[in-house]
Design a protein around this motif. Structure first.
Motif, mmCIF file in Angstrom:
data_model
loop_
_atom_site.group_PDB
_atom_site.id
_atom_site.type_symbol
_atom_site.label_atom_id
_atom_site.label_comp_id
_atom_site.label_asym_id
_atom_site.label_seq_id
_atom_site.Cartn_x
_atom_site.Cartn_y
_atom_site.Cartn_z
ATOM 1 N N ILE A 83 0.853 -1.181 0.000
ATOM 2 C CA ILE A 83 0.000 0.000 0.000
ATOM 3 C C ILE A 83 0.891 1.233 0.000
ATOM 4 N N TRP A 84 0.621 2.137 -0.954
ATOM 5 C CA TRP A 84 1.437 3.331 -1.155
ATOM 6 C C TRP A 84 0.793 4.533 -0.490
ATOM 7 N N GLY A 85 1.617 5.299 0.229
ATOM 8 C CA GLY A 85 1.117 6.480 0.909
ATOM 9 C C GLY A 85 1.856 7.732 0.478
ATOM 10 N N ALA A 86 1.117 8.841 0.344
ATOM 11 C CA ALA A 86 1.696 10.159 0.074
ATOM 12 C C ALA A 86 1.494 10.995 1.327
ATOM 13 N N TRP A 87 2.589 11.481 1.888
ATOM 14 C CA TRP A 87 2.557 12.154 3.188
ATOM 15 C C TRP A 87 2.618 13.661 3.002
ATOM 16 N N ASP A 88 1.534 14.324 3.364
ATOM 17 C CA ASP A 88 1.486 15.782 3.409
ATOM 18 C C ASP A 88 2.114 16.188 4.738
ATOM 19 N N ARG A 89 3.395 16.501 4.707
ATOM 20 C CA ARG A 89 4.117 16.796 5.952
ATOM 21 C C ARG A 89 3.559 18.026 6.652
ATOM 22 N N ASP A 90 3.124 19.036 5.887
ATOM 23 C CA ASP A 90 2.642 20.277 6.486
ATOM 24 C C ASP A 90 1.453 20.043 7.405
ATOM 25 N N ASN A 91 0.568 19.120 7.017
ATOM 26 C CA ASN A 91 -0.628 18.842 7.815
ATOM 27 C C ASN A 91 -0.593 17.466 8.472
ATOM 28 N N ARG A 168 -4.563 8.120 13.749
ATOM 29 C CA ARG A 168 -4.574 8.870 12.488
ATOM 30 C C ARG A 168 -5.974 8.853 11.862
ATOM 31 N N LEU A 169 -6.598 7.688 11.831
ATOM 32 C CA LEU A 169 -7.936 7.579 11.258
ATOM 33 C C LEU A 169 -8.941 8.457 12.004
ATOM 34 N N SER A 170 -8.903 8.420 13.318
ATOM 35 C CA SER A 170 -9.907 9.115 14.121
ATOM 36 C C SER A 170 -9.699 10.624 14.146
ATOM 37 N N THR A 171 -8.511 11.091 13.732
ATOM 38 C CA THR A 171 -8.251 12.528 13.706
ATOM 39 C C THR A 171 -8.154 13.075 12.278
ATOM 40 N N GLY A 172 -8.519 12.236 11.298
ATOM 41 C CA GLY A 172 -8.526 12.692 9.914
ATOM 42 C C GLY A 172 -7.157 12.799 9.283
ATOM 43 N N ARG A 173 -6.164 12.109 9.840
ATOM 44 C CA ARG A 173 -4.791 12.209 9.326
ATOM 45 C C ARG A 173 -4.364 10.982 8.531
ATOM 46 N N LEU A 174 -5.341 10.151 8.176
ATOM 47 C CA LEU A 174 -5.087 8.997 7.315
ATOM 48 C C LEU A 174 -6.316 8.789 6.439
ATOM 49 N N LYS A 175 -6.103 8.820 5.124
ATOM 50 C CA LYS A 175 -7.203 8.704 4.180
ATOM 51 C C LYS A 175 -6.888 7.648 3.130
ATOM 52 N N PHE A 176 -7.940 7.019 2.608
ATOM 53 C CA PHE A 176 -7.804 6.050 1.520
ATOM 54 C C PHE A 176 -8.489 6.609 0.265
ATOM 55 N N PHE A 177 -7.798 6.549 -0.857
ATOM 56 C CA PHE A 177 -8.467 6.865 -2.110
ATOM 57 C C PHE A 177 -9.563 5.825 -2.341
ATOM 58 N N SER A 178 -10.672 6.255 -2.883
ATOM 59 C CA SER A 178 -11.815 5.359 -3.088
ATOM 60 C C SER A 178 -11.515 4.243 -4.083
ATOM 61 N N THR A 179 -10.421 4.358 -4.820
ATOM 62 C CA THR A 179 -10.030 3.338 -5.798
ATOM 63 C C THR A 179 -9.371 2.123 -5.151
ATOM 64 N N LEU A 180 -9.042 2.200 -3.866
ATOM 65 C CA LEU A 180 -8.353 1.100 -3.180
ATOM 66 C C LEU A 180 -9.374 0.079 -2.678
ATOM 67 N N GLN A 181 -9.902 -0.708 -3.584
ATOM 68 C CA GLN A 181 -11.000 -1.619 -3.254
ATOM 69 C C GLN A 181 -10.589 -2.712 -2.273
#
Length: 240
Positions: A83-91, A168-181
């Protein structure tokens, strides 16, 4: 001789204010909170990440170049998942934007799929790959290194990793693109049994997700290509 049991938790401690209790509660997983807050013993059956799908899934978007990238990699013969992640360091937000999910294929096949997403992207891999062998006895770690992958050893502390992902999930700091079925399907099924144990079925991407979140500091931005500047003299007579 008589015996008695005292049941007590945070709610029974007068010196803790509501903010202190909230801070303590945030440091524990959902299945542990009743035991800590109310003193109610329990093993914690149910979803490991009880955050609604609609709160963690987002519409895909072009990933900005300045987002650092890495992937979590759970390897094996029966199933290999990444699973590939892109990290927005600023947020401090990780956007999971791509997945690999395939079984019964040689490391060269998986490595090709990994490199197609960017050979420069580092992976955080299940450390069991150092001792796990293919049928010919060669270690998976060595096989993937030979394929040219840049790999780091994953932190495999399970409960610490689950807590990191959950926070991360509960604070909105981890998201999944809807394409990751496959990822979303595993997310919805990932649970504990009546004994409080993680059900180890169809959880390869969830393991890879833990490795990614625990090792996100290994993420890097895409290297800038250096263009060579010609310094020779084109016209020896004119001097330029």
């Amino acid at each position: 001789m008589s015996r008695y049991v005292v049941q007590a938790g945070w709610d029974d401690v007068p010196h803790l204010n509501e903010q202190a209790k909230a801070d303590l509660e945030a440091s524990y997983l959902p299945h542990e909170r009743d035991a800590r807050r109310k003193g109610i013993p329990g093993l914690g059956e149910g979803a490991i990440y009880p955050v609604p799908e609609k709160e963690v899934v987002c519409k895909p978007f072009p990933v900005p170049e300045h987002f650092a990238r890495a992937y979590g990699f759970d390897v094996g013969w029966k199933k290999t998942a990444g699973i590939w992640g892109a990290w927005d360091r600023d947020n401090d937000i990780i956007y999971c934007y791509s997945e690999h999910y395939r079984g019964q294929a040689e490391p060269s096949v998986h490595a090709s799929a990994v490199k197609a997403r960017g050979e420069w992207i580092p992976g955080i891999i299940d450390t069991a790959a150092r001792g796990r062998s293919q049928t010919d006895g060669r270690r998976l770690w060595d096989l993937y290194i030979q394929q040219g992958l840049q790999l780091y050893k994953a932190n495999k502390a399970v409960e610490a990793g689950i807590l990191e992902v959950y926070q991360r999930l509960s604070t909105g700091r981890l998201k999944f693109f809807s394409t990751l079925q496959y990822t979303i399907a595993e997310y919805l099924l990932y649970h504990r049994n009546e004994k409080g144990l993680i059900v180890k079925e169809d959880d390869h991407l969830m393991d890879a997700l833990r490795y990614l979140c625990m090792g996100i500091k290994q993420a890097i931005t895409k290297p800038v290509q250096q263009h060579r500047i010609r310094t020779g003299i084109a016209d020896s007579t004119a001097g330029y």
